[in-house]
Design a protein around this motif. Structure first.
Motif, PDB file in Angstrom:
ATOM      1  N   THR A   1       0.838  -1.189   0.000  1.00 27.73           N
ATOM      2  CA  THR A   1       0.000   0.000   0.000  1.00 27.73           C
ATOM      3  C   THR A   1       0.877   1.245   0.000  1.00 27.73           C
ATOM      4  N   VAL A   2       0.635   2.156  -0.939  1.00 20.94           N
ATOM      5  CA  VAL A   2       1.418   3.387  -1.017  1.00 20.94           C
ATOM      6  C   VAL A   2       0.685   4.477  -0.242  1.00 20.94           C
ATOM      7  N   LEU A   3       1.350   4.988   0.778  1.00 19.69           N
ATOM      8  CA  LEU A   3       0.775   6.024   1.626  1.00 19.69           C
ATOM      9  C   LEU A   3       1.493   7.342   1.398  1.00 19.69           C
ATOM     10  N   ALA A   4       0.710   8.416   1.278  1.00 18.15           N
ATOM     11  CA  ALA A   4       1.261   9.753   1.118  1.00 18.15           C
ATOM     12  C   ALA A   4       1.073  10.520   2.423  1.00 18.15           C
ATOM     13  N   GLU A   5       2.160  11.072   2.925  1.00 17.18           N
ATOM     14  CA  GLU A   5       2.083  11.936   4.095  1.00 17.18           C
ATOM     15  C   GLU A   5       1.969  13.374   3.615  1.00 17.18           C
ATOM     16  N   THR A   6       0.872  14.033   3.990  1.00 20.00           N
ATOM     17  CA  THR A   6       0.656  15.404   3.551  1.00 20.00           C
ATOM     18  C   THR A   6       1.288  16.377   4.542  1.00 20.00           C
ATOM     19  N   THR A   7       1.264  17.648   4.198  1.00 22.25           N
ATOM     20  CA  THR A   7       1.914  18.652   5.033  1.00 22.25           C
ATOM     21  C   THR A   7       1.239  18.836   6.382  1.00 22.25           C
ATOM     22  N   ASP A   8       0.003  18.369   6.533  1.00 21.79           N
ATOM     23  CA  ASP A   8      -0.616  18.456   7.859  1.00 21.79           C
ATOM     24  C   ASP A   8      -0.494  17.146   8.631  1.00 21.79           C
ATOM     25  N   GLY A   9       0.322  16.206   8.095  1.00 23.02           N
ATOM     26  CA  GLY A   9       0.606  14.965   8.823  1.00 23.02           C
ATOM     27  C   GLY A   9      -0.374  13.852   8.576  1.00 23.02           C
ATOM     28  N   GLU A  10      -1.341  14.033   7.689  1.00 23.19           N
ATOM     29  CA  GLU A  10      -2.324  12.990   7.419  1.00 23.19           C
ATOM     30  C   GLU A  10      -1.737  11.967   6.448  1.00 23.19           C
ATOM     31  N   LEU A  11      -2.094  10.699   6.650  1.00 24.29           N
ATOM     32  CA  LEU A  11      -1.696   9.635   5.736  1.00 24.29           C
ATOM     33  C   LEU A  11      -2.884   9.269   4.850  1.00 24.29           C
ATOM     34  N   VAL A  12      -2.698   9.412   3.543  1.00 25.16           N
ATOM     35  CA  VAL A  12      -3.742   9.113   2.575  1.00 25.16           C
ATOM     36  C   VAL A  12      -3.211   8.061   1.616  1.00 25.16           C
ATOM     37  N   GLU A  13      -3.998   7.009   1.374  1.00 23.60           N
ATOM     38  CA  GLU A  13      -3.547   5.987   0.436  1.00 23.60           C
ATOM     39  C   GLU A  13      -3.652   6.501  -0.996  1.00 23.60           C
ATOM     40  N   MET A  14      -2.620   6.233  -1.785  1.00 19.99           N
ATOM     41  CA  MET A  14      -2.613   6.649  -3.179  1.00 19.99           C
ATOM     42  C   MET A  14      -3.219   5.546  -4.042  1.00 19.99           C
ATOM     43  N   ALA A  15      -4.291   5.882  -4.760  1.00 23.09           N
ATOM     44  CA  ALA A  15      -4.909   4.936  -5.681  1.00 23.09           C
ATOM     45  C   ALA A  15      -4.189   4.926  -7.024  1.00 23.09           C
ATOM     46  N   SER A  16      -3.391   5.954  -7.279  1.00 19.89           N
ATOM     47  CA  SER A  16      -2.545   6.002  -8.472  1.00 19.89           C
ATOM     48  C   SER A  16      -1.385   6.939  -8.184  1.00 19.89           C
ATOM     49  N   LEU A  17      -0.333   6.810  -8.966  1.00 21.59           N
ATOM     50  CA  LEU A  17       0.838   7.677  -8.845  1.00 21.59           C
ATOM     51  C   LEU A  17       1.162   8.243 -10.220  1.00 21.59           C
ATOM     52  N   HIS A  18       1.220   9.549 -10.309  1.00 23.99           N
ATOM     53  CA  HIS A  18       1.501  10.223 -11.576  1.00 23.99           C
ATOM     54  C   HIS A  18       2.925  10.771 -11.524  1.00 23.99           C
ATOM     55  N   PHE A  19       3.829  10.087 -12.206  1.00 21.35           N
ATOM     56  CA  PHE A  19       5.245  10.438 -12.154  1.00 21.35           C
ATOM     57  C   PHE A  19       5.571  11.459 -13.239  1.00 21.35           C
ATOM     58  N   GLN A  20       6.197  12.549 -12.845  1.00 22.06           N
ATOM     59  CA  GLN A  20       6.593  13.576 -13.805  1.00 22.06           C
ATOM     60  C   GLN A  20       8.096  13.798 -13.734  1.00 22.06           C
ATOM     61  N   GLY A  21       8.639  14.276 -14.845  1.00 22.14           N
ATOM     62  CA  GLY A  21      10.047  14.641 -14.868  1.00 22.14           C
ATOM     63  C   GLY A  21      10.962  13.511 -14.431  1.00 22.14           C
ATOM     64  N   GLN A  22      11.916  13.864 -13.586  1.00 17.90           N
ATOM     65  CA  GLN A  22      12.902  12.894 -13.129  1.00 17.90           C
ATOM     66  C   GLN A  22      12.294  11.794 -12.275  1.00 17.90           C
ATOM     67  N   SER A  23      11.098  12.007 -11.753  1.00 17.04           N
ATOM     68  CA  SER A  23      10.455  10.996 -10.922  1.00 17.04           C
ATOM     69  C   SER A  23      10.157   9.715 -11.693  1.00 17.04           C
ATOM     70  N   LYS A  24      10.133   9.791 -13.011  1.00 11.98           N
ATOM     71  CA  LYS A  24       9.878   8.600 -13.811  1.00 11.98           C
ATOM     72  C   LYS A  24      10.917   7.508 -13.557  1.00 11.98           C
ATOM     73  N   ARG A  25      12.066   7.883 -13.060  1.00  9.89           N
ATOM     74  CA  ARG A  25      13.108   6.901 -12.759  1.00  9.89           C
ATOM     75  C   ARG A  25      12.662   5.928 -11.663  1.00  9.89           C
ATOM     76  N   LEU A  26      11.663   6.328 -10.882  1.00 10.95           N
ATOM     77  CA  LEU A  26      11.243   5.497  -9.749  1.00 10.95           C
ATOM     78  C   LEU A  26      10.041   4.615 -10.058  1.00 10.95           C
ATOM     79  N   ILE A  27       9.517   4.679 -11.260  1.00  9.95           N
ATOM     80  CA  ILE A  27       8.278   3.962 -11.540  1.00  9.95           C
ATOM     81  C   ILE A  27       8.454   2.455 -11.361  1.00  9.95           C
ATOM     82  N   SER A  28       9.613   1.920 -11.714  1.00  6.13           N
ATOM     83  CA  SER A  28       9.821   0.475 -11.556  1.00  6.13           C
ATOM     84  C   SER A  28       9.875   0.084 -10.087  1.00  6.13           C
TER      85      SER A  28
END
Length: 294
Positions: A259-286
């Motif tokens: 499960t991929v969890l995103a920590e937001t700036t107010d400290g909440e953990l939200v599960e990511m139903a999808s991940l949209h990789f842009q720019g250099q972040s595409k290196r992490l898709i695998s």
């Protein structure tokens, strides 16, 4: 129901990146949405041959692409072909929906990992009263659209580019942005925004929702599609991605038992139903594909 993967012209930006993330994005669609018919509009000479994906050649759904190219005025700091193709893909989407005789479809881009079923969001809140579900209501990257919405979009784009006074209007918008040292330019999202505000007198009855609005599934808060453009130095966490959920920023991503969890700036953990990789972040898709979908 169908899930249509937008056409992806290999080499628009970086061909090495293309071959890295595009097959994984398509494979993620088949794994996370097994009930959907995944259609990839192939704008290239070579086939990907991914199990569970139907490849539709661009040559079969290329109506009006040349016409748009003839009228197109480049008003962006991005590469010419990249921006033109970003707009053309909506015409290809329209043509594919016409060819397949479908009135609505889920959609996704080649740099998006789908981690949860799309149909999770089509409950009572997002039903027949919506004409499109887009990222922040302005980006046809991950979501759901009706043919009516895409038809209107394409008609609007051709009308603006083929009408000199309207073309001068978008040129002025871009010039004003440059004068104010603002980033960006006229892109495919511009025309989504025009639809939302009925710009230039383009009246419509289209109702657009936000695919990024949080929803609950089995007591867990989930969210679709947030832009994730920057890498952490460690190479395994993402930071400073735009989170459309209350306009917060994602501090980092963690993986807990797939499960991929995103920590937001107010400290909440939200599960990511999808991940949209842009720019250099595409290196992490695998990395995220292997740890969240395998």
């Amino acid at each position: 129901m169908e899930l249509i993967q937008h056409p992806h012209w290999l080499g628009d930006k970086n061909v090495d990146f293309d071959y890295l993330y595009l097959p994984l994005a398509l494979k993620s669609a088949t794994l996370s949405n097994p009930s959907l018919n995944v259609v990839y509009i192939n704008a290239n000479d070579s086939k990907l041959n991914i199990k569970g994906v139907t490849e539709l050649p661009l040559a079969e759904v290329n109506d009006d692409l040349d016409k748009l190219s003839d009228y197109y005025l480049h008003l962006s700091p991005n590469q010419y072909l990249f921006e033109l193709h970003s707009i053309q893909r909506h015409f290809v989407l329209r043509n594919a929906m016409r060819r397949l005789s479908i009135k609505s479809t889920f959609i996704s881009e080649g740099d998006v990992l789908l981690l949860r079923p799309f149909q999770s969001v089509l409950g009572s809140e997002f039903s027949k009263d919506i004409d499109a579900l887009l990222t922040d209501k302005n980006c046809v990257s991950t979501g759901w659209v009706t043919l009516d919405y895409v038809e209107f979009y394409c008609d609007l784009v051709l009308k603006i580019y083929s009408t000199e006074s309207l073309k001068q209007g978008i040129a002025k918008i871009y010039q004003d942005m440059q004068d104010k040292n603002q980033q960006g330019g006229i892109c495919d999202m511009t025309f989504c925004h025009f639809i939302n505000i009925e710009a230039y007198g383009f009246k419509n009855k289209l109702r657009v929702g936000d695919i990024c609005a949080p929803f609950h599934e089995h007591g867990q808060k989930l969210i679709f599609d947030n832009f994730l453009p920057r890498l952490d130095i460690g190479g395994l966490k993402l930071k400073a991605g735009l989170c459309n959920y209350r306009k917060q920023m994602i501090k980092q991503l963690t993986i807990d038992n797939g499960t991929v969890l995103a920590e937001t700036t107010d400290g909440e953990l939200v599960e990511m139903a999808s991940l949209h990789f842009q720019g250099q972040s595409k290196r992490l898709i695998s990395y995220y594909f292997s740890n969240a979908l395998c």
